[in-house]
Design an enzyme around this catalytic site. Structure first.
Site, short mmCIF file in Angstrom:
data_model
loop_
_atom_site.label_atom_id
_atom_site.label_comp_id
_atom_site.label_asym_id
_atom_site.label_seq_id
_atom_site.Cartn_x
_atom_site.Cartn_y
_atom_site.Cartn_z
N ARG A 22 0.84 -1.19 0.00
CA ARG A 22 0.00 0.00 0.00
C ARG A 22 0.88 1.25 0.00
O ARG A 22 1.89 1.31 0.69
CB ARG A 22 -0.89 0.02 1.24
CG ARG A 22 -2.08 -0.92 1.18
CD ARG A 22 -2.97 -0.74 2.40
NE ARG A 22 -2.39 -1.31 3.58
CZ ARG A 22 -1.82 -0.61 4.56
NH1 ARG A 22 -1.76 0.70 4.48
NH2 ARG A 22 -1.32 -1.22 5.61
N ASP A 75 -10.23 -9.70 8.44
CA ASP A 75 -9.66 -8.37 8.20
C ASP A 75 -10.62 -7.21 8.44
O ASP A 75 -10.20 -6.17 8.92
CB ASP A 75 -9.13 -8.29 6.76
CG ASP A 75 -8.23 -7.09 6.53
OD1 ASP A 75 -7.40 -6.77 7.41
OD2 ASP A 75 -8.34 -6.47 5.47
N HIS A 134 -11.44 -2.14 10.88
CA HIS A 134 -10.33 -3.00 10.49
C HIS A 134 -10.22 -4.12 11.53
O HIS A 134 -9.30 -4.16 12.34
CB HIS A 134 -9.05 -2.15 10.45
CG HIS A 134 -7.88 -2.84 9.84
ND1 HIS A 134 -6.58 -2.50 10.15
CD2 HIS A 134 -7.78 -3.83 8.92
CE1 HIS A 134 -5.74 -3.25 9.46
NE2 HIS A 134 -6.45 -4.06 8.71
N CYS A 171 -0.10 -8.15 11.87
CA CYS A 171 0.09 -8.33 13.32
C CYS A 171 -0.67 -9.53 13.85
O CYS A 171 -0.96 -9.60 15.04
CB CYS A 171 -0.32 -7.08 14.08
SG CYS A 171 0.88 -5.73 13.99
N ARG A 180 1.71 -12.15 -0.57
CA ARG A 180 0.31 -12.41 -0.22
C ARG A 180 -0.23 -13.68 -0.84
O ARG A 180 0.26 -14.17 -1.85
CB ARG A 180 -0.56 -11.24 -0.69
CG ARG A 180 -0.22 -9.90 -0.07
CD ARG A 180 -0.82 -9.75 1.30
NE ARG A 180 -0.40 -8.54 1.98
CZ ARG A 180 -1.11 -7.98 2.97
NH1 ARG A 180 -2.25 -8.50 3.36
NH2 ARG A 180 -0.65 -6.90 3.57
N SER A 191 -2.15 -4.16 10.22
CA SER A 191 -1.82 -5.16 9.21
C SER A 191 -0.56 -5.92 9.59
O SER A 191 0.39 -5.35 10.14
CB SER A 191 -1.63 -4.47 7.85
OG SER A 191 -2.81 -3.88 7.40
N LYS A 236 -9.51 -2.19 1.19
CA LYS A 236 -9.30 -1.09 2.14
C LYS A 236 -10.01 0.19 1.68
O LYS A 236 -10.54 0.93 2.51
CB LYS A 236 -7.81 -0.82 2.30
CG LYS A 236 -6.95 -2.01 2.67
CD LYS A 236 -7.30 -2.62 4.01
CE LYS A 236 -6.22 -3.61 4.42
NZ LYS A 236 -6.53 -4.33 5.67
N TYR A 242 -0.87 -3.42 -7.16
CA TYR A 242 -0.84 -4.15 -5.89
C TYR A 242 -2.22 -4.12 -5.22
O TYR A 242 -2.93 -3.11 -5.25
CB TYR A 242 0.22 -3.56 -4.94
CG TYR A 242 0.07 -4.09 -3.54
CD1 TYR A 242 0.48 -5.38 -3.21
CD2 TYR A 242 -0.56 -3.34 -2.56
CE1 TYR A 242 0.30 -5.88 -1.94
CE2 TYR A 242 -0.74 -3.83 -1.27
CZ TYR A 242 -0.32 -5.10 -0.97
OH TYR A 242 -0.52 -5.61 0.28
#
Length: 638
Positions: free
Chosen positions: A101, A327, A280, A304, A421, A302, A260, A251
């Protein structure tokens, strides 16, 4: 964007004819389906065609045949590489300049800057709570980027639903993109197809325009066959117009606009206006040995551990966990005052490194089929590889890095990019909750905040009340991750794990959460904070984590059930020493798990006060500053 479109004038018929469509040779069917598309959606497509001037159009219907055709096309173009060790799995390698991002180029476009971000005090540093762009500057940016940006390419038209189609909690969008990779990924992450047409007719859908910014013929060669324009990347959100405009990046976080961009930035603004919450947060169901089930939502930055927690295999006998989402959570109160949540996504876009049969076996089982991997390593026998995968490589098997270069263990650069990812369908997860697509959502009993804190912050504590819980969420800090362009392990403030995702002024966001707590008749969830990442003096983790996190969930459930098994500390309510099950964990010390040090919290409070003053200023709700002052007083009395 509207003004720019108007100036360009028309260059195609008002309604694209069937001959403009690409659908595996079935142009007549495509044209017929296009004719069923509601007028507001057709008008948006026409605007995009006039602006971007694509060579052809493809209206995506979400069918298996369409998916197979997209994957075959991407393979022919050299964007996707098959992974024959698995069933219908593929590997993409991006341009190394397009791997995460791009927060620095992600903006909110509003008439007033203060509607987007809090005002900075004189002499303050860069704003950490978002970036604002004026409408004139945005119009100029669009004019500099979009006219003719899809020349020579196909425009993919993706009607999609965030959430189960027809759910009162769901919203719909329409994305236009010139990236078949995005089209293939959006089919996994959202519900794509004409079943969304009735909702598109209401004209309140989210309009999403995306281009990689590389019209054909190319002026310079691509890297890894990955089209992008990193120097001119822009990800813009227009909440007043319900629009998202993204340019230059392929991406996922910048290009899968349902994720997002829609599900958090635009949706959080909608949630404020309509009286709900877009967060989130993962959602999971926790069932105790007696069969009592509760649902928990949890907000972590993100990378974590959200996916690991959402798909946990409990190490505590008799406990079970089911995944609703890993998420994003959209939450609304029902008629009885309970907060109900849906996962608006239909897939997982998870971080690969560190995922293994030891850390997250359910994720590993999920990605064995129908998955698009991006920027992971691969093996010569057609498998994937990344740091922490914990799978031995057979003798004679060679490895290739995410850069497409030969790789051997011990090389200075990682085999997989740290933000590599997997994009996999959620319904393949072995522990998806039976109610994960319930249109009414699941009832939330507890909300958890957390982050990577190597010292000072206890393993778990409960907020004293809702207002204190909002303060706890606003005070979140965590080590930076590779999900964005940040480097190193520096601590970053990340309120509600929403720092990169606020869709409006973050001070007003906190005020909205406080207002939710004042809702008449609301049956509010309890609020907790967790920290799986405490380290000892030698740098070792003091908590085993992963499946053992079920022990913390068990205590949280006991608190929801009303058990009196907590003690008060200045920061919140922590488990009594006999209340947290540590059986079978040799070397794990209760004292190490629950540090509450006066010097640490005095420093934490000072830094938090400075952060509030420098970033929220006068837009910080007085209730939040009041909670900080109360913490400072409690710490003084330690």
């Amino acid at each position: 964007m509207q003004k720019v479109i108007g100036r360009l004038g028309g260059c195609v018929p008002r309604v694209p004819p069937p001959a403009a469509f690409q659908r595996g040779g079935s142009r007549r069917k495509a044209g017929k389906r296009w004719g069923l598309c509601p007028p507001p959606a057709r008008q948006f497509v026409e605007e995009g065609v006039r602006l971007c001037r694509p060579r052809a159009l493809r209206l995506c219907d979400g069918s298996p045949a369409e998916g197979a055709a997209l994957l075959s096309q991407l393979q022919a173009e050299g964007v996707l590489h098959p992974l024959p060790k698995y069933d219908n799995c593929w590997l993409a390698r991006t341009d190394p300049r397009d791997v995460a991002r791009v927060e620095s180029r992600t903006v909110l476009v509003t008439e007033r800057e203060r509607d987007a971000i809090p005002p900075k005090p004189p002499g303050g540093g860069p704003q950490q709570l978002g970036n604002w762009m004026s409408p004139p500057a945005f119009e100029q940016a669009v004019q500099e980027r979009f006219p003719g940006c899809m020349e020579g390419r196909t425009m993919y038209i993706l009607p999609f639903s965030m959430g189960p189609v027809g759910s009162p909690l769901a919203k719909v969008g329409l994305q236009l993109t010139d990236s078949p990779y995005v089209a293939a990924s959006m089919r996994i992450m959202t519900r794509v197809g004409p079943q969304t047409f009735p909702a598109l007719a209401r004209d309140d859908f989210i309009r999403c325009l995306h281009s990689v910014g590389r019209p054909l013929p190319l002026r310079e060669p691509l890297v890894s066959q990955w089209p992008c324009d990193p120097a001119r990347t822009l990800v813009a959100h227009l909440p007043d117009q319900r629009r998202i405009v993204s340019f230059g990046s392929g991406y996922g976080g910048n290009s899968l606009l349902g994720k997002k961009c829609f599900a958090l930035r635009i949706a959080s603004r909608l949630a404020r206006d309509e009286g709900w919450l877009a967060e989130h947060m993962l959602i999971l169901g926790v069932t105790d040995p007696a069969g009592k089930k509760r649902y928990v939502a949890a907000a972590f930055p993100s990378a974590c551990g959200k996916t690991n927690l959402a798909m946990m295999t409990p190490a505590l006998p008799g406990w079970r966990v089911h995944c609703v989402g890993d998420d994003i959570a959209w939450m609304k109160f029902d008629a009885e005052g309970r907060l109900r949540a849906i996962n608006p996504e239909s897939g997982f876009f998870g971080v690969a490194p560190g995922t293994s049969m030891r850390t997250n076996p359910n994720a590993m089982l999920t990605v064995r089929a129908n998955t698009i991997f991006t920027n992971v390593g691969c093996t010569s026998d057609g498998g994937v590889y990344w740091e922490g995968i914990d799978q031995p490589v057979r003798p004679g098997t060679t490895l290739t890095s995410w850069l497409g270069q030969p790789w051997t263990p011990g090389d200075p650069q990682p085999c997989a990019h740290p933000n590599s990812r997997f994009c996999a369908p959620a319904n393949q997860c072995p522990i998806m909750d039976p109610a994960w697509e319930d249109p009414e959502g699941v009832p939330i009993d507890a909300i958890i905040f957390g982050g990577r804190r190597p010292e000072g912050v206890p393993l778990v504590y409960e907020a004293f009340n809702w207002r204190h819980g909002v303060f706890v969420g606003s005070a979140m800090r965590s080590e930076a991750t590779a999900a964005a362009e940040h480097t190193g392990r520096r601590l970053m403030h990340d309120p509600f794990a929403m720092r990169p995702f606020f869709g409006y002024n973050a001070g007003q966001y906190l005020a909205h959460w406080l207002a939710v707590g004042e809702r008449e008749g609301a049956r509010l969830p309890r609020i907790f904070h967790v920290n799986w990442f405490l380290r000892d003096g030698a740098g070792r983790f003091v908590w085993p984590g992963f499946g053992h996190n079920a022990r913390v969930l068990a205590w949280i459930c006991s608190r929801v059930a009303g058990e009196d098994n907590a003690k008060t500390t200045p920061v919140g309510l922590v488990p009594r020493e006999d209340a947290l099950d540590l059986d079978g964990l040799p070397g794990v010390s209760y004292a190490d798990l629950f540090p509450v040090s006066r010097p640490f919290w005095e420093k934490e409070a000072r830094e938090l006060r400075r952060y509030y003053e420098e970033n929220f200023g006068e837009d910080l709700p007085k209730e939040v500053m009041g909670e900080l002052s109360a913490l400072e007083e409690r710490v003084k009395k330690m």
